[in-house]
Design a protein around this motif. Sequence first.
Motif, mmCIF file in Angstrom:
data_model
loop_
_atom_site.group_PDB
_atom_site.id
_atom_site.type_symbol
_atom_site.label_atom_id
_atom_site.label_comp_id
_atom_site.label_asym_id
_atom_site.label_seq_id
_atom_site.Cartn_x
_atom_site.Cartn_y
_atom_site.Cartn_z
ATOM 1 N N ARG A 173 -6.218 0.713 8.285
ATOM 2 C CA ARG A 173 -7.256 1.746 8.324
ATOM 3 C C ARG A 173 -6.811 2.934 7.481
ATOM 4 O O ARG A 173 -5.634 3.123 7.249
ATOM 5 C CB ARG A 173 -7.486 2.182 9.760
ATOM 6 N N GLY A 174 -7.747 3.730 7.038
ATOM 7 C CA GLY A 174 -7.421 4.900 6.230
ATOM 8 C C GLY A 174 -7.107 4.551 4.791
ATOM 9 O O GLY A 174 -6.309 5.225 4.133
ATOM 10 N N GLU A 175 -7.737 3.501 4.299
ATOM 11 C CA GLU A 175 -7.497 3.044 2.924
ATOM 12 C C GLU A 175 -7.696 4.176 1.909
ATOM 13 O O GLU A 175 -7.037 4.198 0.868
ATOM 14 C CB GLU A 175 -8.419 1.863 2.605
ATOM 15 N N GLU A 176 -8.553 5.140 2.239
ATOM 16 C CA GLU A 176 -8.797 6.258 1.323
ATOM 17 C C GLU A 176 -7.557 7.140 1.155
ATOM 18 O O GLU A 176 -7.463 7.924 0.210
ATOM 19 C CB GLU A 176 -9.989 7.101 1.803
ATOM 20 N N SER A 177 -6.584 6.994 2.045
ATOM 21 C CA SER A 177 -5.342 7.773 1.962
ATOM 22 C C SER A 177 -4.188 6.981 1.376
ATOM 23 O O SER A 177 -3.053 7.440 1.368
ATOM 24 C CB SER A 177 -4.947 8.270 3.361
ATOM 25 N N ILE A 178 -4.482 5.775 0.888
ATOM 26 C CA ILE A 178 -3.436 4.891 0.367
ATOM 27 C C ILE A 178 -3.615 4.678 -1.124
ATOM 28 O O ILE A 178 -4.717 4.440 -1.607
ATOM 29 C CB ILE A 178 -3.481 3.526 1.092
ATOM 30 N N THR A 179 -2.516 4.762 -1.857
ATOM 31 C CA THR A 179 -2.484 4.394 -3.263
ATOM 32 C C THR A 179 -1.785 3.051 -3.356
ATOM 33 O O THR A 179 -0.720 2.856 -2.769
ATOM 34 C CB THR A 179 -1.693 5.430 -4.091
ATOM 35 N N LYS A 237 -1.144 8.724 -0.252
ATOM 36 C CA LYS A 237 -1.605 9.570 -1.358
ATOM 37 C C LYS A 237 -1.152 11.013 -1.200
ATOM 38 O O LYS A 237 -1.014 11.734 -2.176
ATOM 39 C CB LYS A 237 -3.137 9.548 -1.438
ATOM 40 N N GLN A 238 -0.953 11.445 0.031
ATOM 41 C CA GLN A 238 -0.591 12.845 0.294
ATOM 42 C C GLN A 238 0.867 13.144 -0.010
ATOM 43 O O GLN A 238 1.186 14.108 -0.683
ATOM 44 C CB GLN A 238 -0.865 13.177 1.770
ATOM 45 N N CYS A 239 1.776 12.285 0.517
ATOM 46 C CA CYS A 239 3.204 12.613 0.427
ATOM 47 C C CYS A 239 4.045 11.592 -0.335
ATOM 48 O O CYS A 239 5.213 11.840 -0.615
ATOM 49 C CB CYS A 239 3.792 12.792 1.830
ATOM 50 N N GLY A 240 3.460 10.434 -0.671
ATOM 51 C CA GLY A 240 4.189 9.431 -1.427
ATOM 52 C C GLY A 240 5.048 8.492 -0.605
ATOM 53 O O GLY A 240 5.757 7.652 -1.160
ATOM 54 N N THR A 241 5.003 8.595 0.709
ATOM 55 C CA THR A 241 5.807 7.727 1.562
ATOM 56 C C THR A 241 5.435 6.266 1.362
ATOM 57 O O THR A 241 4.256 5.917 1.290
ATOM 58 C CB THR A 241 5.605 8.093 3.054
ATOM 59 N N THR A 242 6.453 5.399 1.273
ATOM 60 C CA THR A 242 6.223 3.962 1.171
ATOM 61 C C THR A 242 5.627 3.458 2.471
ATOM 62 O O THR A 242 6.144 3.745 3.550
ATOM 63 C CB THR A 242 7.552 3.233 0.903
ATOM 64 N N LEU A 243 4.539 2.700 2.373
ATOM 65 C CA LEU A 243 3.882 2.154 3.556
ATOM 66 C C LEU A 243 4.066 0.649 3.681
ATOM 67 O O LEU A 243 4.342 0.146 4.767
ATOM 68 C CB LEU A 243 2.387 2.480 3.526
ATOM 69 N N PHE A 244 3.879 -0.061 2.560
ATOM 70 C CA PHE A 244 3.972 -1.521 2.633
ATOM 71 C C PHE A 244 4.220 -2.141 1.266
ATOM 72 O O PHE A 244 4.073 -1.511 0.233
ATOM 73 C CB PHE A 244 2.715 -2.133 3.249
#
Length: 106
Positions: free
Chosen positions: A13-19, A33-40
């Motif tokens: 969820r929140g795909e709009e916040s993911i690059t 997208k906000q802080c650059g933290t690795t998610l997956f």
Amino acid sequence: MFALHAEGQPDIRGEESITRYRSSDFAERGFCKQCGTTLFYHLIPGEFSADGAYMFAAGMLDLPDDTVFDNEIYIDSQPGWYRFDNADSRNRMTEQEFLQSLGIPT
């Protein structure tokens, strides 16, 4: 990246916040997208991953104490000071071994 392999397809969820960054022919990486933290890390569905497997950064999850560290990959790329105890207790693969395990030509 310490990561957990998701079983099945996750509900992201929140795909709009993911690059999403296409890092190879077979995978992409997801970042905040906000802080650059690795998610997956995501194996793109296709030739090398039928279901499009996801590996999520372990640091963003609340994991139980009995979580098992059972795979270590790209061990040939680790700096000399980057070692874990009890290496014999898990599967360890070089980059080539890992890519071959996915059926990706090296």
